[in-house]
Design an enzyme around this catalytic site. Sequence first.
Site, mmCIF file in Angstrom:
data_model
loop_
_atom_site.group_PDB
_atom_site.id
_atom_site.type_symbol
_atom_site.label_atom_id
_atom_site.label_comp_id
_atom_site.label_asym_id
_atom_site.label_seq_id
_atom_site.Cartn_x
_atom_site.Cartn_y
_atom_site.Cartn_z
ATOM 1 N N THR A 48 38.253 80.539 6.685
ATOM 2 C CA THR A 48 36.631 81.131 7.428
ATOM 3 C C THR A 48 36.216 82.500 7.567
ATOM 4 O O THR A 48 37.628 82.632 7.900
ATOM 5 C CB THR A 48 36.259 79.705 7.938
ATOM 6 N N THR A 50 34.570 83.887 10.289
ATOM 7 C CA THR A 50 35.202 84.059 11.419
ATOM 8 C C THR A 50 36.864 84.100 12.061
ATOM 9 O O THR A 50 37.699 85.139 12.441
ATOM 10 C CB THR A 50 33.963 83.563 12.568
ATOM 11 N N CYS A 51 37.457 82.919 11.716
ATOM 12 C CA CYS A 51 38.345 82.542 11.734
ATOM 13 C C CYS A 51 39.276 84.014 11.251
ATOM 14 O O CYS A 51 40.638 84.365 11.620
ATOM 15 C CB CYS A 51 39.329 81.386 10.938
ATOM 16 N N SER A 52 39.023 84.097 9.446
ATOM 17 C CA SER A 52 40.467 85.119 8.686
ATOM 18 C C SER A 52 39.544 86.589 9.430
ATOM 19 O O SER A 52 40.630 87.224 9.142
ATOM 20 C CB SER A 52 39.446 85.101 7.398
#
Length: 162
Positions: A48, A50-52
């Site tokens: 996803t 923001t996570c990545s």
Amino acid sequence: MAPVAVNDVIPDGTLAYFDEQEQLQQVSVHSIAAGKKVVIFAVPGAFTPTCSLKHVPGFIEQSEELKSKGVDEILCLSVNDPFVMKAWANTYPNNKHIKFLADGSGKYTQALGLELDLSEKGLGIRSRRYALLVEDLKVKVANIESGGEFTISGADEILKAL
């Protein structure tokens, strides 16, 4: 259940990962964290945005400094299966210190009281975004985000606490 908080002992639970020989392993959280200083950070989902693009890269960039300040293990947790976590980890070839751990059924996330219902977005029950600093199983810092925010759970915030 109330979310895990400072001074709590983290619950034990079993998570999955692929080792260096590409073998699927099951590991207990207590076996990784007992007697150590550990950062556990979690994301709502592998791959996803923001996570990545922000959360994981920040920990990769700061991993040497975290290690130099006494952190023994840096664990990235997500409610995804171990195959997805392995594929996601492989997108970070410069990662040397972060273990990507799968909480496939979300049982450990639930034990922490940190689940996030993203059913409306088609993602089901996931983990809230957070970063915990844990020393010998006891929570020293609990930076738990609200909703989809990314303000207090990054590597920089953990470094400030060390």
